[in-house]
Design a protein around this motif. Structure first.
Motif, PDB file in Angstrom:
ATOM      1  N   LYS A  37    -108.449 -23.960  14.563  1.00 56.32           N
ATOM      2  CA  LYS A  37    -109.840 -23.080  15.118  1.00 56.32           C
ATOM      3  C   LYS A  37    -109.509 -21.892  14.707  1.00 56.32           C
ATOM      4  O   LYS A  37    -110.294 -21.391  14.100  1.00 56.32           O
ATOM      5  CB  LYS A  37    -109.769 -23.144  16.563  1.00 56.32           C
ATOM      6  CG  LYS A  37    -110.714 -22.370  17.789  1.00 56.32           C
ATOM      7  CD  LYS A  37    -110.816 -22.372  18.882  1.00 56.32           C
ATOM      8  CE  LYS A  37    -112.045 -21.958  20.095  1.00 56.32           C
ATOM      9  NZ  LYS A  37    -112.139 -20.567  19.140  1.00 56.32           N
ATOM     10  N   SER A  52    -118.986 -18.286  24.077  1.00 57.27           N
ATOM     11  CA  SER A  52    -118.536 -19.424  24.323  1.00 57.27           C
ATOM     12  C   SER A  52    -119.427 -20.281  24.790  1.00 57.27           C
ATOM     13  O   SER A  52    -119.077 -21.544  23.950  1.00 57.27           O
ATOM     14  CB  SER A  52    -117.812 -18.675  25.823  1.00 57.27           C
ATOM     15  OG  SER A  52    -118.710 -18.354  26.534  1.00 57.27           O
ATOM     16  N   GLY A  53    -120.578 -20.113  25.354  1.00 63.58           N
ATOM     17  CA  GLY A  53    -121.614 -21.658  26.667  1.00 63.58           C
ATOM     18  C   GLY A  53    -122.132 -22.275  24.692  1.00 63.58           C
ATOM     19  O   GLY A  53    -122.802 -23.250  24.444  1.00 63.58           O
ATOM     20  N   TYR A  55    -120.367 -21.824  21.700  1.00 62.30           N
ATOM     21  CA  TYR A  55    -119.625 -22.869  21.235  1.00 62.30           C
ATOM     22  C   TYR A  55    -119.090 -24.569  21.681  1.00 62.30           C
ATOM     23  O   TYR A  55    -118.669 -25.489  21.136  1.00 62.30           O
ATOM     24  CB  TYR A  55    -118.087 -22.052  20.814  1.00 62.30           C
ATOM     25  CG  TYR A  55    -117.268 -22.297  20.028  1.00 62.30           C
ATOM     26  CD1 TYR A  55    -117.147 -21.899  18.916  1.00 62.30           C
ATOM     27  CD2 TYR A  55    -116.629 -23.042  20.410  1.00 62.30           C
ATOM     28  CE1 TYR A  55    -115.709 -21.629  17.683  1.00 62.30           C
ATOM     29  CE2 TYR A  55    -115.298 -23.766  19.294  1.00 62.30           C
ATOM     30  CZ  TYR A  55    -115.310 -23.050  18.423  1.00 62.30           C
ATOM     31  OH  TYR A  55    -114.269 -23.240  16.883  1.00 62.30           O
ATOM     32  N   GLU A  56    -118.762 -24.394  22.719  1.00 66.15           N
ATOM     33  CA  GLU A  56    -118.732 -25.521  23.519  1.00 66.15           C
ATOM     34  C   GLU A  56    -120.139 -26.822  23.604  1.00 66.15           C
ATOM     35  O   GLU A  56    -120.267 -27.366  23.104  1.00 66.15           O
ATOM     36  CB  GLU A  56    -118.962 -25.157  25.096  1.00 66.15           C
ATOM     37  CG  GLU A  56    -118.516 -26.256  25.949  1.00 66.15           C
ATOM     38  CD  GLU A  56    -118.263 -26.140  27.170  1.00 66.15           C
ATOM     39  OE1 GLU A  56    -118.346 -27.018  28.322  1.00 66.15           O
ATOM     40  OE2 GLU A  56    -118.479 -25.003  27.909  1.00 66.15           O
ATOM     41  N   GLU A  59    -119.935 -27.742  20.025  1.00 63.13           N
ATOM     42  CA  GLU A  59    -118.735 -28.519  20.361  1.00 63.13           C
ATOM     43  C   GLU A  59    -118.913 -30.036  20.865  1.00 63.13           C
ATOM     44  O   GLU A  59    -118.642 -30.927  19.791  1.00 63.13           O
ATOM     45  CB  GLU A  59    -117.508 -27.939  20.344  1.00 63.13           C
ATOM     46  CG  GLU A  59    -116.124 -28.636  21.031  1.00 63.13           C
ATOM     47  CD  GLU A  59    -114.738 -27.715  21.704  1.00 63.13           C
ATOM     48  OE1 GLU A  59    -113.983 -28.086  21.028  1.00 63.13           O
ATOM     49  OE2 GLU A  59    -116.129 -26.862  21.676  1.00 63.13           O
ATOM     50  N   ASN A  60    -119.482 -30.222  21.689  1.00 59.51           N
ATOM     51  CA  ASN A  60    -120.155 -31.373  22.655  1.00 59.51           C
ATOM     52  C   ASN A  60    -121.221 -31.906  21.281  1.00 59.51           C
ATOM     53  O   ASN A  60    -120.552 -32.779  21.527  1.00 59.51           O
ATOM     54  CB  ASN A  60    -121.229 -31.077  23.726  1.00 59.51           C
ATOM     55  CG  ASN A  60    -119.771 -30.981  24.225  1.00 59.51           C
ATOM     56  OD1 ASN A  60    -118.669 -31.175  25.253  1.00 59.51           O
ATOM     57  ND2 ASN A  60    -119.915 -29.532  25.329  1.00 59.51           N
ATOM     58  N   MET A  84    -125.609 -26.128  29.829  1.00 55.45           N
ATOM     59  CA  MET A  84    -125.762 -26.481  27.727  1.00 55.45           C
ATOM     60  C   MET A  84    -126.755 -26.129  27.044  1.00 55.45           C
ATOM     61  O   MET A  84    -127.762 -26.578  27.272  1.00 55.45           O
ATOM     62  CB  MET A  84    -125.873 -27.971  28.296  1.00 55.45           C
ATOM     63  CG  MET A  84    -125.414 -28.020  26.422  1.00 55.45           C
ATOM     64  SD  MET A  84    -123.876 -28.084  26.182  1.00 55.45           S
ATOM     65  CE  MET A  84    -123.146 -30.047  26.434  1.00 55.45           C
TER      66      MET A  84
END
Length: 136
Positions: A37, A52-53, A55-56, A59-60, A84
């Protein structure tokens, strides 16, 4: 005679759909040789690191994307589930990198038409100009 060309080196402009636009595809270059990472995060264009939101969410999307292209992944941002989606501060960002730990792979956001392939069969088009550029 038909010639096939791919487009490479496109940059984001004010007319380019950005990755956080809901319902629009974003394109990601698969960098499977980048396996941490920390190494992935620094690859973002101009040091851009998403919140962070965001990124997540990517990522999903990248983890669950369906496709067997070893070079590129196209995903579409959606906000079907509460929480999301992209952070508001990332709405105008592009060119960032996301590491998907479950795949041990880094993905770099690139222009949505990067590596697009086009067939040119017009003999009037001079594809071998002095600059090597294909003029539209």
């Amino acid at each position: 005679e038909t010639n096939l060309f791919y487009v490479h080196g496109l940059e984001f402009t004010s007319n380019t759909d950005l990755p956080c636009v809901v319902g629009k595809p974003s394109r990601w270059l698969v960098l499977d040789t980048v396996t941490t990472k920390a190494d992935c995060d620094v690859l973002g264009t101009g040091g851009v690191v998403p919140g962070s939101g965001t990124y997540e969410a990517f990522e999903n999307l990248l983890f669950y994307s369906v496709g067997d292209n070893e070079v590129l992944r196209d995903v579409v941002m959606f906000e079907q589930f509460t929480g999301m989606g992209c952070d508001a501060a990332d709405a105008t960002k592009s060119g960032f990198a996301v590491f998907v730990s479950d795949l041990n792979t880094c993905f770099l956001n690139v222009h949505p038409k990067e590596y697009g392939v086009y067939a040119i069969d017009d003999p009037a088009v001079n594809v071998f100009g002095s600059s090597g550029a294909l003029y539209w």
